[in-house]
Design an enzyme around this catalytic site. Structure first.
Site, PDB file in Angstrom:
ATOM      1  N   SER A   1       0.819  -1.218   0.000  1.00 26.79           N
ATOM      2  CA  SER A   1       0.000   0.000   0.000  1.00 26.79           C
ATOM      3  C   SER A   1       0.853   1.268   0.000  1.00 26.79           C
ATOM      4  O   SER A   1       0.501   2.263  -0.634  1.00 26.79           O
ATOM      5  CB  SER A   1      -0.964  -0.016   1.188  1.00 26.79           C
ATOM      6  OG  SER A   1      -0.252  -0.141   2.409  1.00 26.79           O
ATOM      7  N   THR A   2       1.987   1.245   0.652  1.00 26.35           N
ATOM      8  CA  THR A   2       2.846   2.443   0.661  1.00 26.35           C
ATOM      9  C   THR A   2       3.479   2.638  -0.713  1.00 26.35           C
ATOM     10  O   THR A   2       3.475   3.730  -1.268  1.00 26.35           O
ATOM     11  CB  THR A   2       3.936   2.328   1.738  1.00 26.35           C
ATOM     12  OG1 THR A   2       3.352   1.883   2.959  1.00 26.35           O
ATOM     13  CG2 THR A   2       4.637   3.649   1.953  1.00 26.35           C
TER      14      THR A   2
ATOM     15  N   ASP B   1      10.452   0.820  -2.088  1.00 29.39           N
ATOM     16  CA  ASP B   1       9.597  -0.289  -1.683  1.00 29.39           C
ATOM     17  C   ASP B   1       9.274  -0.189  -0.195  1.00 29.39           C
ATOM     18  O   ASP B   1       9.954   0.520   0.547  1.00 29.39           O
ATOM     19  CB  ASP B   1      10.305  -1.621  -1.978  1.00 29.39           C
ATOM     20  CG  ASP B   1       9.346  -2.796  -2.100  1.00 29.39           C
ATOM     21  OD1 ASP B   1       9.779  -3.875  -2.531  1.00 29.39           O
ATOM     22  OD2 ASP B   1       8.142  -2.625  -1.756  1.00 29.39           O
TER      23      ASP B   1
ATOM     24  N   ALA C   1       8.108  -2.066   3.625  1.00 28.84           N
ATOM     25  CA  ALA C   1       8.628  -3.142   4.470  1.00 28.84           C
ATOM     26  C   ALA C   1       7.587  -3.471   5.524  1.00 28.84           C
ATOM     27  O   ALA C   1       6.768  -2.625   5.895  1.00 28.84           O
ATOM     28  CB  ALA C   1       9.937  -2.737   5.141  1.00 28.84           C
TER      29      ALA C   1
ATOM     30  N   LYS D   1      10.210  -8.459   4.746  1.00 33.56           N
ATOM     31  CA  LYS D   1       9.291  -8.114   3.666  1.00 33.56           C
ATOM     32  C   LYS D   1       8.554  -9.357   3.232  1.00 33.56           C
ATOM     33  O   LYS D   1       8.943 -10.466   3.572  1.00 33.56           O
ATOM     34  CB  LYS D   1      10.066  -7.525   2.479  1.00 33.56           C
ATOM     35  CG  LYS D   1      10.530  -6.101   2.723  1.00 33.56           C
ATOM     36  CD  LYS D   1      11.312  -5.516   1.539  1.00 33.56           C
ATOM     37  CE  LYS D   1      10.517  -5.498   0.262  1.00 33.56           C
ATOM     38  NZ  LYS D   1       9.215  -4.811   0.375  1.00 33.56           N
TER      39      LYS D   1
ATOM     40  N   GLY E   1       2.981  -8.712   1.445  1.00 33.04           N
ATOM     41  CA  GLY E   1       2.165  -8.642   0.240  1.00 33.04           C
ATOM     42  C   GLY E   1       2.412  -9.792  -0.715  1.00 33.04           C
ATOM     43  O   GLY E   1       1.866  -9.826  -1.820  1.00 33.04           O
TER      44      GLY E   1
ATOM     45  N   GLU F   1      10.557  -8.622  -5.350  1.00 31.29           N
ATOM     46  CA  GLU F   1      11.085  -7.458  -4.614  1.00 31.29           C
ATOM     47  C   GLU F   1      12.579  -7.616  -4.370  1.00 31.29           C
ATOM     48  O   GLU F   1      13.363  -6.682  -4.541  1.00 31.29           O
ATOM     49  CB  GLU F   1      10.347  -7.300  -3.288  1.00 31.29           C
ATOM     50  CG  GLU F   1       8.905  -6.823  -3.439  1.00 31.29           C
ATOM     51  CD  GLU F   1       8.138  -6.830  -2.136  1.00 31.29           C
ATOM     52  OE1 GLU F   1       8.480  -7.635  -1.233  1.00 31.29           O
ATOM     53  OE2 GLU F   1       7.204  -6.019  -1.997  1.00 31.29           O
TER      54      GLU F   1
ATOM     55  N   LYS G   1       6.304   0.517  11.381  1.00 28.10           N
ATOM     56  CA  LYS G   1       7.212  -0.496  10.832  1.00 28.10           C
ATOM     57  C   LYS G   1       8.562  -0.554  11.544  1.00 28.10           C
ATOM     58  O   LYS G   1       9.245  -1.570  11.486  1.00 28.10           O
ATOM     59  CB  LYS G   1       7.438  -0.212   9.336  1.00 28.10           C
ATOM     60  CG  LYS G   1       6.155  -0.161   8.511  1.00 28.10           C
ATOM     61  CD  LYS G   1       5.446  -1.500   8.545  1.00 28.10           C
ATOM     62  CE  LYS G   1       4.148  -1.499   7.751  1.00 28.10           C
ATOM     63  NZ  LYS G   1       4.305  -1.296   6.331  1.00 28.10           N
TER      64      LYS G   1
END
Ligand code: DER
Length: 228
Positions: free
Chosen positions: A30-31, A84, A86, A97, A100, A106, A124
Site C-alpha cells: 500500500s505504501t 519499496d 517493508a 518483507k 504482500g 522485490e 514499521k
C-alpha cells in the site's frame, strides 16, 4: 486513516528522490502503491522522464494505469533507485518483507538496484525484527518437507491462505505457495537466513539484509531518514 496519511507522506517524500532519466524499481504494497501513483502524476505532467520495472503484477498494473513506462527484464538492467515498503525494519535497516506476497520479485529488483529506499509508516520501525512473521516463497511440491524443516528450526510455519477466498491457498505471482514463520524475536538474522536458504523448495525468504541503503519513516508526522 491516519496510517494511510503516513503512507502517503512517506511516498511523497520518496518521489523527491527520483531524478529525470532514472530507471526506477517499483515496490509492492500500500505504501509503494502511493509512491507509484504520485510518481505517475509527475510523469503525466511531463515533470519526470523515467522508466520502471514493477515488483509484482499488481504494481505493474498500477504503473500502467498511471502512465509509467515499463521496461522488461534484460541482461545488464540495473535500477538507479528502487522504492519499496517493508513489514518491519530495524536500526541496521535489516527488513522483513513479503506481507504482500511479492518478496521474490522485490528481492530480485532490489538486488539489481544501485540504491534501495524503503518507505514506511510509523508502525514499521522496530528495535529487533521478528514480531512480524517471516514470509517464505515455497515450491508447492516441497511444502510438507519445508514445513517440517522450518518447524525443526522453531519457526512455527503457517501456510498462507487467500484472503479473498479462504478455501484457497495464497499464491505468489510465480504460482508458488507462501508460508509465514513465527520464530519470535530474531536474534541472529544472518544465521537464520543461511539456515532457510539451504532448505530445498524454499525459493526465497523475506529477510532483506544489507540491501536497503536508506529508509524514509514517518514519526510524529515528520519524515525521518534512517541510514545505517
Ligand atoms: O510485501 C511487502 O514486502 C510490502 O512491501 C509490505 O512489506 C509493505 O506493505 P505496506 O506498505 O502495505 O505496509
Amino acid at each position: 486513516s491516519h496510517l494511510d496519511q503516513e503512507k502517503q507522506h512517506a511516498a511523497r517524500a520518496a518521489v523527491q528522490w527520483v531524478r529525470d532519466g532514472m530507471l526506477v524499481g517499483l515496490g509492492t504494497g500500500s505504501t509503494a502503491a502511493h509512491f507509484i501513483t504520485q510518481l505517475g502524476e509527475k510523469v503525466r505532467a511531463g515533470e519526470l522522464r523515467i522508466q520502471g520495472t514493477a515488483t509484482s503484477l499488481a504494481s505493474e498494473n498500477l504503473a500502467r494505469q498511471v502512465g509509467i513506462p515499463l521496461v522488461e527484464p534484460r541482461r545488464g538492467l540495473r535500477f538507479d533507485l528502487t522504492v519499496d515498503g517493508a513489514d518491519e525494519l530495524d536500526p541496521q535497516l535489516n527488513l522483513i518483507k513479503g506481507g504482500g506476497g511479492a518478496l521474490l520479485r522485490e528481492k530480485i529488483i532490489a538486488t539489481a538496484s544501485d540504491y534501495m529506499l524503503v518507505v514506511a509508516d510509523s508502525s514499521k520501525a522496530v528495535a529487533q525484527l521478528g514480531k512480524f512473521p517471516l514470509p517464505l516463497e515455497v515450491v508447492p511440491f516441497a511444502l510438507p518437507w519445508v514445513l517440517d524443516a522450518v518447524a525443526d528450526l522453531g519457526g512455527n510455519p503457517v501456510l498462507r491462505i487467500n484472503r479473498q477466498d479462504p478455501s484457497k491457498q495464497a499464491h505468489s505471482d510465480q504460482g508458488n505457495l507462501l508460508v509465514d514463520c513465527h520464530f519470535g524475536q530474531l536474534n541472529d538474522v544472518e544465521k537464520l537466513a543461511g539456515q532457510l536458504i539451504v532448505i530445498p523448495g524454499i525459493v526465497e525468504h523475506g529477510l532483506f539484509l544489507g540491501i536497503a541503503k536508506a529508509a524514509l519513516v514517518v514519526r510524529h508526522d515528520q519524515i525521518e531518514v534512517i541510514r545505517p
